[in-house]
Write a protein that holds these residues in place. Structure first.
Motif, PDB file in Angstrom:
ATOM      1  N   GLU A  65       0.809  -1.213   0.000  1.00 25.58           N
ATOM      2  CA  GLU A  65       0.000   0.000   0.000  1.00 25.58           C
ATOM      3  C   GLU A  65       0.842   1.262   0.000  1.00 25.58           C
ATOM      4  O   GLU A  65       0.389   2.321  -0.442  1.00 25.58           O
ATOM      5  N   PHE A  66       2.077   1.194   0.507  1.00 25.68           N
ATOM      6  CA  PHE A  66       2.844   2.402   0.763  1.00 25.68           C
ATOM      7  C   PHE A  66       4.031   2.615  -0.172  1.00 25.68           C
ATOM      8  O   PHE A  66       4.708   3.638  -0.073  1.00 25.68           O
ATOM      9  N   VAL A  67       4.315   1.673  -1.056  1.00 29.28           N
ATOM     10  CA  VAL A  67       5.546   1.798  -1.843  1.00 29.28           C
ATOM     11  C   VAL A  67       5.527   3.004  -2.781  1.00 29.28           C
ATOM     12  O   VAL A  67       6.591   3.510  -3.149  1.00 29.28           O
ATOM     13  N   ASP A  68       4.351   3.475  -3.164  1.00 31.11           N
ATOM     14  CA  ASP A  68       4.278   4.612  -4.080  1.00 31.11           C
ATOM     15  C   ASP A  68       4.364   5.962  -3.378  1.00 31.11           C
ATOM     16  O   ASP A  68       4.407   7.000  -4.054  1.00 31.11           O
ATOM     17  N   VAL A  69       4.372   5.982  -2.049  1.00 38.48           N
ATOM     18  CA  VAL A  69       4.347   7.264  -1.330  1.00 38.48           C
ATOM     19  C   VAL A  69       5.536   7.461  -0.406  1.00 38.48           C
ATOM     20  O   VAL A  69       5.785   8.579   0.042  1.00 38.48           O
ATOM     21  N   ILE A  70       6.273   6.398  -0.091  1.00 34.23           N
ATOM     22  CA  ILE A  70       7.326   6.505   0.920  1.00 34.23           C
ATOM     23  C   ILE A  70       8.424   7.475   0.494  1.00 34.23           C
ATOM     24  O   ILE A  70       8.863   8.325   1.292  1.00 34.23           O
ATOM     25  N   PRO A  76      -6.476   4.868  -0.082  1.00 38.66           N
ATOM     26  CA  PRO A  76      -6.126   6.153  -0.703  1.00 38.66           C
ATOM     27  C   PRO A  76      -4.681   6.234  -1.181  1.00 38.66           C
ATOM     28  O   PRO A  76      -4.408   6.908  -2.176  1.00 38.66           O
ATOM     29  N   SER A  77      -3.755   5.552  -0.500  1.00 38.31           N
ATOM     30  CA  SER A  77      -2.359   5.611  -0.945  1.00 38.31           C
ATOM     31  C   SER A  77      -2.158   4.909  -2.279  1.00 38.31           C
ATOM     32  O   SER A  77      -1.172   5.162  -2.978  1.00 38.31           O
ATOM     33  N   LEU A  78      -3.106   4.040  -2.659  1.00 38.22           N
ATOM     34  CA  LEU A  78      -3.080   3.388  -3.968  1.00 38.22           C
ATOM     35  C   LEU A  78      -3.982   4.094  -4.969  1.00 38.22           C
ATOM     36  O   LEU A  78      -3.672   4.173  -6.155  1.00 38.22           O
ATOM     37  N   GLU A  79      -5.133   4.594  -4.508  1.00 38.06           N
ATOM     38  CA  GLU A  79      -6.117   5.191  -5.409  1.00 38.06           C
ATOM     39  C   GLU A  79      -5.767   6.626  -5.789  1.00 38.06           C
ATOM     40  O   GLU A  79      -5.894   7.019  -6.951  1.00 38.06           O
ATOM     41  N   VAL A  80      -5.382   7.421  -4.798  1.00 36.90           N
ATOM     42  CA  VAL A  80      -5.079   8.850  -5.022  1.00 36.90           C
ATOM     43  C   VAL A  80      -3.763   9.180  -4.308  1.00 36.90           C
ATOM     44  O   VAL A  80      -3.729   9.973  -3.370  1.00 36.90           O
TER      45      VAL A  80
END
Length: 403
Positions: free
Chosen positions: A119-124, A367-371
């Protein structure tokens, strides 16, 4: 190699070629049921009424078998930084991305089910080292819940949300973070609330997308839209919680299918990504096939379908009804998240210092995946309000942003 009881050591993810070949062979040999009897042409909001449509599953299984690249996800985890440590005799896996900024604040983020650290790899990276130098930065820690991913599977009962929260405090201590901020949604939201309520000496404040009110709240003073939220939540608990009741009462029984059949596992998890995302027809309107398959493949390769389901058995009622959170709290409720639309007056009975209350126009349970871009900005704003609430009036932020 043996490790001291409190040692933190580096970890690399690497599935064997044999395991990946076995996965492809099982996908190729899958036995599928007939199509659903409520077939409607896509797109249609009622197309998933009986669960995952056969055509959608067939397309995704074919891509999983012939097009999906697990090795790229492994490499991405390794680039972020993976580690393990043993707490209360259980191995805990976590991602740890230290910011290069001297003013960064320690942050622990907890995923839920059917999610994972995927869930978090795109935001870290953006949270740790934002492109905008004026944006707050964080030392990001993202553990895998016990029984999930590369964390160990508990061999006995007891790993409910309270024990997990205590383990997270110890994990942060081992990393040198005595005071930190917290984020979570779904089960991660429960853990986040427990951290804020039980460990205020360590937790500066919290941000959650999963604010749970105490039981027995009255509807007398609610607005029309809040009444609608309450009815939607009641409908969810009455008609859409079969998966949770199964996992809370018979996780071992469903676990045999989840660990033995990759198609069964995919359908079980994909159903929730579809129902809980803010979409009209398919979760792939907002979440990529690769990211969902990263999540499902992680469950498959670590054989955690049963052990992850047991969190529902361990914490069937989620939170102590008397638990109160006195640290500053930022709460965001996304419109497509059918499980957690809580009236503010209700939330305030548990979260006593709400410093930011946000109702976005789009986004769902993931949300961390969707937006992801909005999620990062919202998390920064929420935790910024939390940090500001801890500073004396007129004071400048400390060098490390940690009160």
């Amino acid at each position: 190699m043996s490790h001291a009881a409190d040692e933190v050591h580096a970890f690399e993810a690497h599935a064997t070629d044999a395991d990946l070949d076995d996965l492809r062979a099982r996908l190729a040999a899958a036995r599928l049921p007939e199509a659903e009897t409520v077939f409607r042409p896509a797109p249609h909001p009622r197309r998933w009424d009986q669960g995952v449509p056969l055509a959608d599953l067939v397309d995704l299984v074919e891509y999983w078998r012939d097009g999906y690249d697990w090795r790229s996800f492994e490499a991405r985890l390794d680039r972020i930084g993976q580690f393990r440590t043993t707490i209360d005799d259980l191995g805990i896996h976590f991602l740890h991305r230290r910011s290069t900024r001297a003013d960064a604040t320690p942050l622990i983020m907890t995923h839920g089910w059917p999610g994972s650290i995927a869930e978090f790899v795109d935001v870290i990276d953006e949270l740790a080292d934002p492109k905008n130098a004026d944006a707050p930065a964080f030392h990001v820690v993202a553990p895998s819940l016990p029984g999930f991913g590369y964390s160990d599977k508990p061999a006995e009962i007891g790993w409910g949300v309270e024990k997990i929260a205590a383990a997270w405090v110890e994990l942060m201590r081992r990393l040198g973070y005595s005071r930190f901020v917290v984020h979570g949604g779904d089960w991660g939201g429960n853990v986040t609330t427990v951290l804020g309520g039980m460990f205020p000496e360590h937790v500066v404040g919290i941000h959650t997308t999963f604010a749970l009110a105490p039981p027995g709240m009255t509807t007398d003073s609610l607005t029309a839209i809040e009444h609608e939220w309450v009815e939607q939540t009641r409908d969810f608990w009455q008609h859409h919680r079969a998966y949770a009741k199964q996992q809370a009462t018979r996780p071992q029984t469903i676990g045999y299918s989840l660990v033995d059949s990759p198609v069964g596992l995919l359908a079980w998890l994909l159903d929730k990504f579809a129902e809980w995302s803010d979409t009209e027809d398919s979760p792939f309107e907002t979440i990529s096939r690769d990211r969902i398959l990263d999540d499902v493949t992680l469950y498959w390769l670590t054989r955690t379908g049963a052990s992850a389901a047991r969190i529902y058995y361990e914490s069937p009622h989620s939170l102590d009804p008397d638990l109160r959170v006195d640290v500053p709290s930022a709460i965001t409720m996304y419109p497509g998240d059918i499980e957690s639309r809580t009236p503010r007056a209700w939330a305030q009975e548990r979260y006593r210092r709400i410093v930011r209350w946000n109702l976005p126009e789009s986004g769902g349970h993931f949300p961390s995946l969707e937006v992801p871009e909005y999620f990062v900005e919202d998390l920064r704003a929420g935790l910024g309000a939390v940090l500001a609430a801890n500073r004396p009036a007129g004071a400048e932020p400390d060098a490390d942003q940690t009160p």
